[in-house]
Design an enzyme around this catalytic site. Structure first.
Site, PDB file in Angstrom:
ATOM      1  N   LEU A 133       4.637  61.240   6.314  1.00 54.75           N
ATOM      2  CA  LEU A 133       3.236  61.354   6.702  1.00 54.75           C
ATOM      3  C   LEU A 133       2.664  62.718   6.307  1.00 54.75           C
ATOM      4  O   LEU A 133       1.631  62.806   5.655  1.00 54.75           O
ATOM      5  CB  LEU A 133       3.081  61.126   8.213  1.00 54.75           C
ATOM      6  N   GLU A 135       1.684  66.239   4.655  1.00 53.56           N
ATOM      7  CA  GLU A 135       1.460  66.699   3.282  1.00 53.56           C
ATOM      8  C   GLU A 135       1.192  68.197   3.275  1.00 53.56           C
ATOM      9  O   GLU A 135       0.945  68.788   4.342  1.00 53.56           O
ATOM     10  CB  GLU A 135       0.272  65.952   2.670  1.00 53.56           C
ATOM     11  N   GLN A 286      22.669  85.995  43.477  1.00 54.30           N
ATOM     12  CA  GLN A 286      21.608  85.090  43.909  1.00 54.30           C
ATOM     13  C   GLN A 286      20.471  85.012  42.887  1.00 54.30           C
ATOM     14  O   GLN A 286      19.901  83.938  42.651  1.00 54.30           O
ATOM     15  CB  GLN A 286      21.054  85.516  45.259  1.00 54.30           C
ATOM     16  N   GLU A 371       6.543  65.579  15.134  1.00 56.15           N
ATOM     17  CA  GLU A 371       6.056  64.368  15.815  1.00 56.15           C
ATOM     18  C   GLU A 371       4.701  64.625  16.497  1.00 56.15           C
ATOM     19  O   GLU A 371       4.357  63.999  17.503  1.00 56.15           O
ATOM     20  CB  GLU A 371       7.068  63.852  16.857  1.00 56.15           C
TER      21      GLU A 371
END
Length: 388
Positions: A133, A135, A286, A371
């Site tokens: 997809l 480019e 802690q 994505e």
């Protein structure tokens, strides 16, 4: 709130089959991915043989239909599998997630001839696939792509270039989004191009921060002839198909982030039980306990949102795309930060390759970009709110 009013119950627990599925994937990752991940990263080795072993367990067509060799599982099942695989190697799990996305696109939008031709070898990983997809001049603005396919008799003639293509050079089949019509998303179609097509050429394997165990190259098309029968769906439907694929792809990449971060947290816990400073084990301080608590909480919150989005996509809820964007943004950000904190808890040792933490940090960083960048995920969510 994003409650669509569905009558389906929320997914708060896994059933016995899902737990077994996750355990199988985790055992596979522990045996085949984890012991080799550092060597694969250093050598830039693409582990074809190991991925084909995963395919034998049904992990290459997870949510493709069983009649074409797929496993017929759900998006939630896929999230469980990719999280488990990524505990061994986020890079290889991420490539497998892309391969699965393409298999689903064919299963969902292909005709029977295409499904029978391509899906059985893809589900066995006899064929490897890449998604094309992005480019050089269009990343987030994907609908502005310039690669063009012109109809010539029974073929399209394809010209253009795609960038940052995972698996390129090793893949046998390229899912290419190309412009067959006018400007905008309605002018885009999806074409499947064989890796050995005359006129298809490859750039050099990119030198990357992470994801070294999968090749990434530019793919150039110069007068490549593609049969019209290789078009997926109708002409002009390609952008819709590409975006539908990315809904699931975003869940999968989030799951890979979650698996990587879980591995980093596990490594930090193990290290802190053994390392001493100022007369105490690190896990007895802690302040460091609180940091571990925050990391574990972030991972559990990520898991809950990921499962919620996956269940919505399975149920085809109207807000599924927004939930997938939320999950991708939140999980990849939270898990990168958790992995980075795990490195910090190792001190100087975390910066050394042999401890495996720095590789996870390098691998997970790109999940905030691909994505759909996390900025675009925010845009999707914001538009859904403002558009009400």
């Amino acid at each position: 709130m994003l409650d669509p009013g569905t009558s389906k119950p929320a997914q708060f627990a896994l059933n016995a089959e899902q737990i077994a599925l996750r355990e199988v994937a985790r055992a596979f990752a522990d045996e085949y991915f984890a012991p080799n991940a550092l060597a694969w990263d250093e050598a830039k080795h693409f582990p074809v043989a190991e991925m084909r072993k995963a395919a034998e367990l049904g992990m290459a067509g997870i949510y493709a239909a069983e009649d074409v060799g797929g496993s017929g599982l759900s998006r939630l099942d896929a999230a469980l599998i990719f999280e488990a695989l990524a505990t061994g190697c986020p890079t290889v799990a991420a490539y497998m997630s892309i391969h699965n996305m393409i298999a689903w696109m064919i299963d969902a939008y292909g005709n029977d001839e295409q499904r029978q031709k391509w899906l059985p070898p893809l589900c066995r990983m006899e064929l490897f696939a890449s998604y094309c997809l992005t480019e050089p001049a269009s990343g987030s603005d994907a609908a502005a792509l310039k690669t063009r396919a012109v109809r010539d008799g029974g073929d399209y003639v394809l010209n253009g270039q795609k960038l940052f293509i995972s698996g390129a050079g090793s893949s046998d089949l390229y899912a290419v989004m190309a412009r067959t019509g006018g400007d905008g998303p309605q002018g885009i179609s999806t074409l499947f191009v064989p890796g050995d097509a005359p006129g298809l050429s490859l750039g050099a394997n990119e030198r990357k921060m992470g994801w070294n165990a999968q090749p990434t190259r530019a793919v150039t098309f110069e007068d490549v002839r593609v049969p019209v029968g290789n078009r997926l769906g109708d002409e002009g439907a390609g952008f819709k198909i590409a975006m539908a694929g990315l809904d699931g792809g975003r869940l999968n990449i989030a799951a890979c982030s979650l698996g990587g971060a879980q591995s980093a947290l596990d490594k930090a816990l193990h290290y802190m039980k053994e390392r001493t400073a100022f007369g105490k084990r690190l896990d007895e301080f802690q302040a460091l306990q609180f940091r571990l608590a925050d990391m574990a909480t972030a991972l559990e919150a990520s898991r809950a949102l990921l499962w919620r989005a996956a269940a919505a996509l399975d149920a085809k809820e109207p807000n599924a795309t927004v939930l997938c964007a939320m999950a991708k943004r939140f999980v990849t950000d939270a898990c990168f930060e958790a992995a980075n904190q795990a490195l910090q808890l190792h001190g100087g040792y975390g910066y050394l390759a042999e401890f495996g933490i720095e590789k996870i940090v390098r691998d997970l960083r790109v999940h905030q970009i691909l994505e759909g960048t996390n900025e675009i995920m925010r845009l999707i969510v914001a538009r859904s709110l403002i558009g009400r």
